[in-house]
Scaffold this motif. Structure first.
Motif, PDB file in Angstrom:
ATOM      1  N   CYS A 231       0.777  -1.134  -0.101  1.00  9.42           N
ATOM      2  CA  CYS A 231      -0.010  -0.162   0.194  1.00  9.42           C
ATOM      3  C   CYS A 231       0.973   1.329  -0.162  1.00  9.42           C
ATOM      4  CB  CYS A 231      -0.915   0.064   1.186  1.00  9.42           C
ATOM      5  SG  CYS A 231      -0.126   0.524   2.884  1.00  9.42           S
ATOM      6  N   SER A 232       0.398   2.392  -0.514  1.00  7.99           N
ATOM      7  CA  SER A 232       1.006   3.743  -0.640  1.00  7.99           C
ATOM      8  C   SER A 232       0.024   4.749  -0.303  1.00  7.99           C
ATOM      9  CB  SER A 232       2.056   3.752  -1.586  1.00  7.99           C
ATOM     10  OG  SER A 232       1.193   4.053  -2.935  1.00  7.99           O
ATOM     11  N   ARG A 233       0.594   6.013  -0.299  1.00 13.16           N
ATOM     12  CA  ARG A 233      -0.513   7.151  -0.285  1.00 13.16           C
ATOM     13  C   ARG A 233      -0.894   7.163  -1.821  1.00 13.16           C
ATOM     14  NH1 ARG A 233      -1.980  11.320   2.534  1.00 13.16           N
ATOM     15  NH2 ARG A 233      -2.481  13.320   1.488  1.00 13.16           N
ATOM     16  N   GLU A 234      -0.162   6.942  -2.639  1.00 17.47           N
ATOM     17  CA  GLU A 234      -0.564   7.197  -4.179  1.00 17.47           C
ATOM     18  C   GLU A 234      -1.510   6.171  -4.492  1.00 17.47           C
ATOM     19  OE1 GLU A 234       2.702   9.412  -3.293  1.00 17.47           O
ATOM     20  OE2 GLU A 234       2.809   7.604  -3.027  1.00 17.47           O
ATOM     21  N   ASP A 259     -10.559  10.160   5.370  1.00 17.83           N
ATOM     22  CA  ASP A 259      -9.508   9.380   5.886  1.00 17.83           C
ATOM     23  C   ASP A 259      -9.816   7.792   5.674  1.00 17.83           C
ATOM     24  OD1 ASP A 259      -7.902  10.884   7.869  1.00 17.83           O
ATOM     25  OD2 ASP A 259     -10.176  11.350   8.642  1.00 17.83           O
ATOM     26  N   THR A 260      -8.882   7.040   5.323  1.00 21.98           N
ATOM     27  CA  THR A 260      -8.972   5.562   4.558  1.00 21.98           C
ATOM     28  C   THR A 260      -7.753   4.738   5.241  1.00 21.98           C
ATOM     29  OG1 THR A 260      -9.142   4.344   2.842  1.00 21.98           O
ATOM     30  CG2 THR A 260      -7.480   6.022   2.650  1.00 21.98           C
ATOM     31  N   THR A 267      -2.370   0.916   8.021  1.00 19.69           N
ATOM     32  CA  THR A 267      -1.799   2.116   7.710  1.00 19.69           C
ATOM     33  C   THR A 267      -2.997   3.054   7.522  1.00 19.69           C
ATOM     34  OG1 THR A 267       0.372   1.152   6.960  1.00 19.69           O
ATOM     35  CG2 THR A 267      -0.134   3.435   6.620  1.00 19.69           C
ATOM     36  N   LYS A 268      -2.820   4.387   8.250  1.00 18.22           N
ATOM     37  CA  LYS A 268      -3.996   5.299   7.972  1.00 18.22           C
ATOM     38  C   LYS A 268      -3.353   6.386   6.899  1.00 18.22           C
ATOM     39  CE  LYS A 268      -6.180   4.358  12.214  1.00 18.22           C
ATOM     40  NZ  LYS A 268      -6.745   4.955  13.520  1.00 18.22           N
TER      41      LYS A 268
END
Length: 291
Positions: A231-234, A259-260, A267-268
């Motif tokens: 996972c990543s912010r992108e 918010d996810t 990880t938030k």
């Protein structure tokens, strides 16, 4: 090394194999969720299976196995990549209650299918689908190999909430080196004698010695495995964009921000209204990094 996969082959035959052991990576998956013991065991089997399949298929990319059922356990998913990173998740159907006693694979998942997705770094994505027509996860995966790969393949999987393990045997199509015509039947018959406590509690070379001490087995260097989330912010931002501008703006009006959370590692990720507007205007741009 507690988390590793080891390849081996029988000399003068067209039979190869792999054996996998997981402890720390398995623990990392379970500590992020609060699943009942029966689900923990199935997740362990699936983690072992996805590691075995990734190494067997020699995929330069991501391999995932999804068990989609219509029972109380609606989803089991595990993912692996060539770097040895593993992750997994389970989903219990809404308004369902898992039995308190030990429950079989088919009782938990019911009818459904297994979807195996190969996502190479280069080239086209491929999906193979096989019905849940067998009583065990290993039986269903053996059917996948028979249907999609057309290679005789046998799997033995085990997990107990602390350790997970698996053994795979496969007969390759090239018979030019096969000077032992009974090798496949003999290697499978010997593997059928393996006990769960041996697969989970012994060093891999000890397992192979107990099974095949009368065979000529060539063992290769083991490969380390570990828990890892992709996972990543992108990636989360790309998933949000698929909801559409109207729905995203409705959420912003109600909550002020979005918010996810990654289902695998928890990880938030936090996105302000400005972040979302920037995504909608240019979805291909990198997502802003919050420090």
């Amino acid at each position: 090394m507690s988390d590793q996969i080891q390849r081996f082959m029988f000399d003068q035959t067209n039979v190869r194999g792999e054996i996998v052991t997981l402890a720390t990576a398995y623990h990392e998956v379970l500590t992020r969720h609060a699943y009942p013991p029966a689900v923990n065991e199935l997740l362990g089997e699936l983690l072992a299976a996805v590691a075995l399949l990734t190494d067997t298929i020699k995929l330069d990319g991501t391999l995932s196995i999804e068990v989609r059922g219509q029972g109380v356990l609606s989803l089991l998913m595990a993912e692996s990549n060539p770097g040895g990173e593993l992750r997994a998740i389970a989903r219990i159907a809404e308004d369902s209650h898992l039995p308190s006693e030990r429950t079989s694979f088919r009782e938990l998942v019911g009818e459904g299918q297994i979807v195996i997705t190969l996502d190479p770094r280069e080239g086209n994505r491929y999906q193979g689908i096989v019905a849940l027509d067998h009583e065990t996860l290993s039986g269903c995966l053996e059917a996948y190999f028979g249907q999609s790969e057309q290679l005789p393949t046998r799997l033995w999987l085990a997990a107990n909430g602390e350790r997970a393990g698996g053994l795979l045997l496969q007969r390759l199509p090239d018979a030019s080196q096969n000077q032992d015509t009974d090798a496949w039947e003999r290697s499978v018959a010997l593997a059928e004698t393996i006990k769960t406590e041996e697969l989970l509690g012994l060093e891999q070379r000890e397992v192979l010695y107990r099974l095949y001490h009368e065979e000529t087995v060539r063992v290769f260097e083991p490969k380390a495995l570990r828990f890892g989330c992709t996972c990543s912010r992108e990636r989360m931002a790309n998933a949000l964009v698929t909801l559409g501008a109207d729905e995203l703006r409705d959420i912003l009006r109600e909550q002020g921000a979005i918010d996810t959370q990654c289902h695998f590692c928890h990880t938030k990720y936090h996105y302000t209204a400005a972040d979302i507007e920037a995504l909608l205007e240019n979805p291909d741009a990198p997502s802003p990094v919050i420090h």
